[in-house]
Motif scaffolding. Structure first.
Motif, PDB file in Angstrom:
ATOM      1  N   PRO A  63       0.705  -1.260  -0.022  1.00 26.67           N
ATOM      2  CA  PRO A  63       0.050   0.023   0.009  1.00 26.67           C
ATOM      3  C   PRO A  63       0.723   1.083  -0.171  1.00 26.67           C
ATOM      4  O   PRO A  63       0.498   2.353  -0.624  1.00 26.67           O
ATOM      5  CB  PRO A  63      -0.614  -0.285   1.386  1.00 26.67           C
ATOM      6  CG  PRO A  63      -1.073  -1.515   1.574  1.00 26.67           C
ATOM      7  CD  PRO A  63       0.475  -2.053   1.275  1.00 26.67           C
ATOM      8  N   GLU A  64       2.114   1.083   0.671  1.00 25.39           N
ATOM      9  CA  GLU A  64       2.806   2.431   0.636  1.00 25.39           C
ATOM     10  C   GLU A  64       3.197   3.062  -0.648  1.00 25.39           C
ATOM     11  O   GLU A  64       3.620   4.023  -0.808  1.00 25.39           O
ATOM     12  CB  GLU A  64       3.973   2.234   1.574  1.00 25.39           C
ATOM     13  CG  GLU A  64       4.889   0.999   1.250  1.00 25.39           C
ATOM     14  CD  GLU A  64       4.353  -0.203   1.675  1.00 25.39           C
ATOM     15  OE1 GLU A  64       5.456  -1.362   1.470  1.00 25.39           O
ATOM     16  OE2 GLU A  64       3.364  -0.542   2.298  1.00 25.39           O
ATOM     17  N   GLN A  65       3.175   2.179  -1.666  1.00 24.91           N
ATOM     18  CA  GLN A  65       3.657   2.382  -2.983  1.00 24.91           C
ATOM     19  C   GLN A  65       2.466   3.409  -3.458  1.00 24.91           C
ATOM     20  O   GLN A  65       3.013   4.233  -4.610  1.00 24.91           O
ATOM     21  CB  GLN A  65       3.758   1.110  -3.929  1.00 24.91           C
ATOM     22  CG  GLN A  65       4.889   0.337  -3.673  1.00 24.91           C
ATOM     23  CD  GLN A  65       4.969  -0.820  -4.364  1.00 24.91           C
ATOM     24  OE1 GLN A  65       3.997  -1.106  -5.109  1.00 24.91           O
ATOM     25  NE2 GLN A  65       6.065  -1.695  -4.317  1.00 24.91           N
ATOM     26  N   ASP A  66       1.439   3.501  -3.020  1.00 22.96           N
ATOM     27  CA  ASP A  66       0.464   4.202  -3.609  1.00 22.96           C
ATOM     28  C   ASP A  66       0.371   5.373  -2.850  1.00 22.96           C
ATOM     29  O   ASP A  66      -0.410   6.484  -3.199  1.00 22.96           O
ATOM     30  CB  ASP A  66      -1.041   3.688  -3.733  1.00 22.96           C
ATOM     31  CG  ASP A  66      -0.987   2.468  -4.723  1.00 22.96           C
ATOM     32  OD1 ASP A  66      -0.318   2.687  -5.816  1.00 22.96           O
ATOM     33  OD2 ASP A  66      -1.996   1.677  -4.386  1.00 22.96           O
ATOM     34  N   ARG A  67       0.930   5.808  -1.749  1.00 20.49           N
ATOM     35  CA  ARG A  67       1.236   7.035  -0.944  1.00 20.49           C
ATOM     36  C   ARG A  67       1.851   8.034  -1.711  1.00 20.49           C
ATOM     37  O   ARG A  67       3.353   7.748  -2.143  1.00 20.49           O
ATOM     38  CB  ARG A  67       1.560   6.507   0.225  1.00 20.49           C
ATOM     39  CG  ARG A  67       0.527   5.626   0.954  1.00 20.49           C
ATOM     40  CD  ARG A  67       1.258   5.360   2.492  1.00 20.49           C
ATOM     41  NE  ARG A  67       0.393   4.365   3.280  1.00 20.49           N
ATOM     42  CZ  ARG A  67       0.913   3.571   4.284  1.00 20.49           C
ATOM     43  NH1 ARG A  67       1.929   3.967   4.858  1.00 20.49           N
ATOM     44  NH2 ARG A  67      -0.039   2.800   4.893  1.00 20.49           N
ATOM     45  N   PRO A  68       1.449   9.175  -1.560  1.00 19.57           N
ATOM     46  CA  PRO A  68       2.128  10.256  -2.343  1.00 19.57           C
ATOM     47  C   PRO A  68       3.315  10.511  -1.416  1.00 19.57           C
ATOM     48  O   PRO A  68       3.332  10.325  -0.161  1.00 19.57           O
ATOM     49  CB  PRO A  68       1.435  11.603  -2.177  1.00 19.57           C
ATOM     50  CG  PRO A  68       0.326  11.097  -1.303  1.00 19.57           C
ATOM     51  CD  PRO A  68      -0.171   9.774  -1.169  1.00 19.57           C
ATOM     52  N   ALA A  69       4.405  11.026  -2.061  1.00 21.81           N
ATOM     53  CA  ALA A  69       5.776  11.223  -1.325  1.00 21.81           C
ATOM     54  C   ALA A  69       6.205  12.790  -1.479  1.00 21.81           C
ATOM     55  O   ALA A  69       6.058  13.786  -2.521  1.00 21.81           O
ATOM     56  CB  ALA A  69       6.820  10.722  -1.849  1.00 21.81           C
ATOM     57  N   VAL A  70       6.081  13.652  -0.205  1.00 20.60           N
ATOM     58  CA  VAL A  70       6.312  14.860  -0.012  1.00 20.60           C
ATOM     59  C   VAL A  70       7.708  15.278  -0.518  1.00 20.60           C
ATOM     60  O   VAL A  70       8.698  14.840  -0.096  1.00 20.60           O
ATOM     61  CB  VAL A  70       6.111  15.254   1.143  1.00 20.60           C
ATOM     62  CG1 VAL A  70       6.406  17.142   1.519  1.00 20.60           C
ATOM     63  CG2 VAL A  70       4.637  15.382   1.692  1.00 20.60           C
ATOM     64  N   LEU A  71       7.786  16.273  -1.636  1.00 18.65           N
ATOM     65  CA  LEU A  71       9.359  16.634  -2.319  1.00 18.65           C
ATOM     66  C   LEU A  71       9.668  17.941  -1.346  1.00 18.65           C
ATOM     67  O   LEU A  71      10.797  17.997  -1.287  1.00 18.65           O
ATOM     68  CB  LEU A  71       9.003  16.818  -3.631  1.00 18.65           C
ATOM     69  CG  LEU A  71       8.472  15.614  -4.264  1.00 18.65           C
ATOM     70  CD1 LEU A  71       8.535  15.759  -5.864  1.00 18.65           C
ATOM     71  CD2 LEU A  71       9.450  14.374  -4.194  1.00 18.65           C
TER      72      LEU A  71
END
Length: 239
Positions: A4-12
């Motif tokens: 599931p973490e692969q679908d979470r947005p990453a803050v840049l």
């Protein structure tokens, strides 16, 4: 195995400024801008942002549009476009690809958005347009700019909120008020076009436009993958 973490947005990047918090994040293969917790736009499509510019030019009187290649003739030849909001760069890219624009002024109030284009992940989306001699980037609040500048514009394309009924900050509501629309009308040349991006129809806003000196009020839709179509509100300053 699905993670599931692969679908979470990453803050840049995340910054807090005079208008609140603004965030750039990566979600899969797209970049997203979030302002005060409100999703603004991403790099997944851009059709309605391009429609905003393309249809506004088409709505200008033919005599206001130079027949020559303005980009080849140099800045100042052809109609002057103001883009309210740089966003992810789709509107600016569309404008710079059109040779008939004489000048392209982009007013962006968030220093972070300008930085993300000049030296950050959004750079590739606007690099060619920013290098165009006709393009000028202005760091300012849009209403402040309209009140302070002496420039006259043939087209104002505004894409700073999710629409007149869904603003990013409470202060933005003044742009869609009679006073804010008067500032837009004052900076438009006679026959000039105001185009406002929206995430949905606003009959109330169309009525406000008509009641505050604009004519030829209409909308155009762009279908989206899910939900109601994006909408662009158009209005003209009488000649």
């Amino acid at each position: 195995m699905y993670a599931p973490e692969q679908d979470r947005p990453a803050v840049l990047d995340r910054r807090t400024g005079p208008y609140g918090e603004v965030v750039l994040r990566r979600h899969g293969d797209r970049l997203e801008i979030i302002a005060n917790g409100c999703f603004l736009m991403d790099t997944s499509d851009g059709r309605s942002e391009r429609l905003l510019v393309r249809s506004a030019l088409a709505a200008l009187p033919s005599e206001a549009v130079a027949a020559d290649d303005a980009s080849a003739a140099g800045p100042g030849v052809g109609p002057h476009l103001l883009l309210g909001g740089l966003g992810v760069g789709f509107s600016l890219d569309e404008a710079a690809a059109e040779t008939r624009w004489g000048r392209i002024t982009v007013v962006e109030r968030e220093a972070a958005v300008l930085d993300w284009h000049r030296s950050g992940p959004l750079g590739p989306y606007s690099a060619t347009a920013r290098a165009d001699a006709r393009t000028q980037l202005v760091h300012a609040d849009l209403l402040d700019h309209l009140r302070d500048t002496r420039d006259r514009y043939d087209v104002l394309c505004l894409d700073i909120d999710n629409g007149p009924d869904w603003t990013v900050t409470d202060g933005n509501r003044s742009l869609y008020s009679p006073a804010g629309l008067a500032a837009c009308r004052e900076r438009l040349a006679p026959g000039g076009v105001l185009a406002v991006w929206s995430a949905g129809h606003s009959a109330a806003f169309a009525e406000v436009l008509r009641n505050n000196g604009f004519c030829a009020v209409r909308t155009e839709e762009t279908p989206v993958a899910r939900g109601v179509p994006d909408v662009v509100h158009f209005a003209t300053r009488p000649a």
